[in-house]
Design an enzyme around this catalytic site. Structure first.
Site, mmCIF file in Angstrom:
data_model
loop_
_atom_site.group_PDB
_atom_site.id
_atom_site.type_symbol
_atom_site.label_atom_id
_atom_site.label_comp_id
_atom_site.label_asym_id
_atom_site.label_seq_id
_atom_site.Cartn_x
_atom_site.Cartn_y
_atom_site.Cartn_z
ATOM 1 N N SER A 138 57.032 31.769 12.748
ATOM 2 C CA SER A 138 57.024 32.422 14.059
ATOM 3 C C SER A 138 56.154 33.650 13.953
ATOM 4 O O SER A 138 55.943 34.181 12.853
ATOM 5 C CB SER A 138 58.458 32.816 14.438
ATOM 6 O OG SER A 138 58.476 33.719 15.526
ATOM 7 N N TYR A 151 66.824 36.221 12.425
ATOM 8 C CA TYR A 151 65.641 35.427 12.755
ATOM 9 C C TYR A 151 64.396 36.076 12.156
ATOM 10 O O TYR A 151 63.557 35.394 11.552
ATOM 11 C CB TYR A 151 65.502 35.298 14.270
ATOM 12 C CG TYR A 151 64.441 34.312 14.703
ATOM 13 C CD1 TYR A 151 64.699 32.944 14.684
ATOM 14 C CD2 TYR A 151 63.187 34.735 15.130
ATOM 15 C CE1 TYR A 151 63.728 32.025 15.071
ATOM 16 C CE2 TYR A 151 62.216 33.832 15.526
ATOM 17 C CZ TYR A 151 62.490 32.476 15.498
ATOM 18 O OH TYR A 151 61.521 31.573 15.878
ATOM 19 N N LYS A 155 62.199 34.261 9.130
ATOM 20 C CA LYS A 155 60.821 33.866 9.430
ATOM 21 C C LYS A 155 59.819 34.616 8.558
ATOM 22 O O LYS A 155 58.769 34.067 8.190
ATOM 23 C CB LYS A 155 60.531 34.079 10.921
ATOM 24 C CG LYS A 155 61.303 33.117 11.831
ATOM 25 C CD LYS A 155 61.068 31.657 11.464
ATOM 26 C CE LYS A 155 61.743 30.699 12.424
ATOM 27 N NZ LYS A 155 61.517 29.283 12.066
#
Length: 264
Positions: A138, A151, A155
């Protein structure tokens, strides 16, 4: 012109829908055969729509046992694996999360799944003299994710692991790429809207939300050219350079950005 992917045997995880399904369709369009892997049995319907070059496997790709079963299935159906797209992922808990279980789940799916797949595949690729590992990370892996520490951390780890693979095994004929998009119109983006939606607003207000099919074309064009860093949103590179040029200034700006989103 014939695609370099023609005749290749690919596995795509998280392929029941979203980017995974779109990459599977584009791979087949370019002449590859594909195993669509997902925890959801709807992967079977997705594969059926793609025709005889697509096979569906249902299971948990975040576990050692799941990956072993997926590889065995792919060997049986495809005769081997040339490309592995580690695409499955979750948004995870908001902010810091509340329990270890919150973090365990996202670390297993967003990070350890990549490590476990590579541990199984790299030795056989070394023996064959070729192989390709593609990780879906991401823009949060290069920048950060407002509203979700887990998150952002996983990532970042995904980017770092793909980078390490690309550097370490290059002389063995193994290639690696990492995909770092901003907003894509998927269920993952919808999930980011839970818990107040700060994470979702941070993504949707930062740039254009792309459709999965658009991302798939960009990704596979880059894979054909063995490009490591794949940026469906080119603006991410400018943001990344800005971050690196003055980290403290970037952090202050991101803090102000977060405050504005919270006020909205």
């Amino acid at each position: 012109m014939t695609s370099p992917l023609a005749g290749k045997r690919a596995v795509v995880t998280g392929a029941a829908g979203g980017i995974g399904a779109a990459m599977s369709a584009e791979l087949i369009e370019r002449g590859a055969t594909v195993v669509l892997a997902d925890l959801s049995p709807t992967a079977g319907g997705t594969a059926a729509e793609l025709g005889p070059s697509a096979y569906a496997w249902t299971g948990d790709v975040s576990t050692v046992e799941g990956i072993a079963a997926l590889i065995e299935f792919s060997d049986d159906r495809l005769g081997g694996i040339d490309l592995y797209f580690a695409n499955a992922g979750i948004i995870g808990p908001a902010m810091l999360g509340e329990t270890d279980a919150d973090w365990d789940a996202i670390i297993d799916i967003n990070m350890r799944a990549h490590i476990r797949a590579a541990q199984a595949l790299v030795p056989r690729w070394q023996e064959a003299g070729s192989g390709y590992f593609v990780a879906t990370a991401s823009a949060a892996g290069l920048l950060t994710q407002i509203g979700s520490a887990a998150y952002s951390v996983t990532k970042h780890a995904s980017v770092g692991f793909a980078e390490w693979l690309a550097m370490t095994y290059r002389d063995d004929g193994i290639r690696a790429s990492v995909i770092c998009p901003m907003g894509v119109n998927t269920n993952l983006l919808d999930d980011a809207g839970s818990g107040g939606g700060t994470a979702q607003k941070a993504v949707t207000s930062a740039g254009t939300v792309l459709e999965p099919a658009e991302v798939a074309v960009i990704v596979l064009d880059a894979v054909e050219n063995e490009q490591f860093l794949i940026l469906p949103h080119p603006d991410v590179l400018d943001m990344y350079r800005m971050k690196g040029s003055d980290y403290d200034r970037w952090l202050r700006g991101m803090s102000r950005y977060q405050s504005r989103l919270s006020e909205q």
